[in-house]
Structures are given as structure tokens and as C-alpha cells.
Design a protein around this motif. Structure first.
Motif: not given
Length: 253
Positions: A46-52
């Protein structure tokens, strides 16, 4: 003796102008558009993750602003910025967008490669045109990493929906080369257990620069503080914090 009317007016004044009763004003919030493909941008639990998203949050924290992150396919991120639907984004610099976006800060550089299956290494650019070596090339939908390859009538190309499809098709010989980004392809192949199936590091074609970008025609009612954003991005890059985020996701060991 103070009149009852005076006491009432005094009480009303205190109620209206006391900090406890002043109307709450929320800090300005800006929309950040992020590419949606792992490891650059994705949803987990449910969480937005990642490099950007991580880089965007670090910039926002340094610039002391609030952001709302929207995940979109690559082509829609570009259109969101060009149309002014997002306040800023991070994606590769492209001269096709020069009239509609401003480039604020260079954040990182990646290599565009042609990846082939183990046992079929590409040793030169000339071998791209050898049908015994490269019969077909897959590329990601919505990307334009290497237009000189995609627009060459001598080459047979196939549009692919994501990295996973590209690597699986390459592994099953349904395409003979995959036009991709080196570290991202390595990341995805490790997830699939296929790292040893391909000729890494691949044939290098060019480098692409990932820039912090804003629309030339941004909103006038809540303009993005570009100076603060630029300073924050440059500080994070200089201090190595952007590289640290990249390495966190793109571990090659």
C-alpha cells in the motif's frame, strides 16, 4: 465599571484572534509524477516506493515542501509534465520535449544496452545488423531510449509491456535482443533467477541522463519554488545521497 457589552466584545475579540481559533492553513502541496516500473516506482504493502519516489521525497524534505506522488507509465509522466498536470518529475532528457519543459537538475546517468542471451554476445555495433546474431529486438512500450534503433527499417522490433516480459521472451528465444537499461535489466533478471542466462553487461549503445523537470507553463496560483527545488537537488547529488538511493535498489552483488 465595564459594561456587559464591552466584556462581550472583548471576549469575542479574544476568541476570533486567539491562535487556538485561527483558521488552519495547510502548507502548499505539489504533485510529483513518477515512472511506474520497479525498481523506479512501485507500490508495496500500500506504500509508494522506489528510486524516483525516494529521490523526490528527499528533495521535498530538503526544500521544505509537501508533495503528493502519482505513479504513471513512462509516456504519461512525460505528458503530465508537458501538459502541466504535474508540478515536477524525474525522467530522461529528450530534445523532443525542449519546447515544453525546463530542465532543473541532472540527477543520475544510466547506460542503454542491447542485451542478448548467453552464448550470443554482441561485440560491435555492426553485429546488430547481422541477422544470424540479431533477428529481432524487443523494447519497452512508451520508451524512446534509442530512436536510431527503433526507426531503422533494417531492424525488426517488438513492443513489450515491461522488463519481465522482455527478459522472459529473450530467455525463450522469442526475441534475440532486448533494448534496455543495464542496471534495471540486471535487477529484474536477478529477481527472475535468470541473471546467468544473459550476456551482461550487454552491448553499450548510449547513455541517458535523468533530470528533474518542470513544465514551462506551470500553475500560476501555486507556483513551484524552482530555486529551492534546484538547490535541494544539487545538494543531494553533491553529497552522494542520490547515488546512495540508486545503490540501495540497484545492488549488483
Amino acid at each position: 465599571m465595564t459594561s456587559l457589552r464591552t466584556r462581550h466584545l472583548t471576549l469575542l475579540f479574544l476568541l476570533l484572534f486567539s491562535p487556538l481559533f485561527l483558521p488552519y492553513t495547510q502548507a502548499d502541496e505539489y504533485t510529483f509524477a513518477s515512472i511506474e516500473f520497479e525498481p523506479f516506482g512501485y507500490v508495496e504493502d500500500g506504500a509508494i516506493k522506489g528510486i524516483i519516489p525516494d529521490i523526490a521525497r528527499a528533495i521535498a524534505d530538503e526544500a521544505n515542501i509537501q508533495i503528493q506522488i502519482t505513479l504513471l507509465p513512462y509516456s504519461r509522466v512525460v505528458n503530465y509534465i508537458k501538459n502541466g498536470n504535474a508540478d515536477f518529475a524525474i525522467f530522461s532528457r529528450n530534445s523532443d520535449n525542449d519546447d515544453e519543459v525546463d530542465y532543473i537538475s541532472l540527477l543520475f546517468i544510466q547506460n542503454v544496452i542491447l542485451l542478448t542471451k548467453k552464448g550470443n554476445p554482441l561485440l560491435s555495433h555492426e553485429e546488430i545488423y547481422d541477422p544470424d546474431k540479431v533477428a529481432s529486438i524487443g523494447y519497452l512500450r512508451g520508451t524512446n531510449f534509442c530512436p536510431e534503433i527503433l526507426l531503422d527499417d533494417r531492424l525488426l522490433t517488438y513492443e513489450l509491456k515491461d522488463f519481465t516480459q522482455g527478459l522472459k521472451m529473450l530467455n525463450s528465444n522469442r526475441i534475440s535482443a532486448f533494448l534496455t537499461i543495464d542496471n534495471t535489466a540486471l535487477y529484474e533478471s536477478k529477481k527472475l533467477g535468470l541473471q546467468s542466462s544473459f550476456e551482461f553487461p550487454g552491448l553499450s549503445l548510449k547513455t541517458i541522463e535523468a533530470w528533474l523537470q518542470v513544465p514551462k507553463q506551470g500553475p500560476t496560483d501555486n507556483p513551484l519554488p524552482i530555486g529551492k527545488i534546484r538547490s535541494a537537488a544539487e545538494k543531494l547529488t553533491t553529497e552522494g545521497k542520490v547515488d546512495k538511493i540508486l545503490q540501495q535498489y540497484l545492488k549488483t552483488n
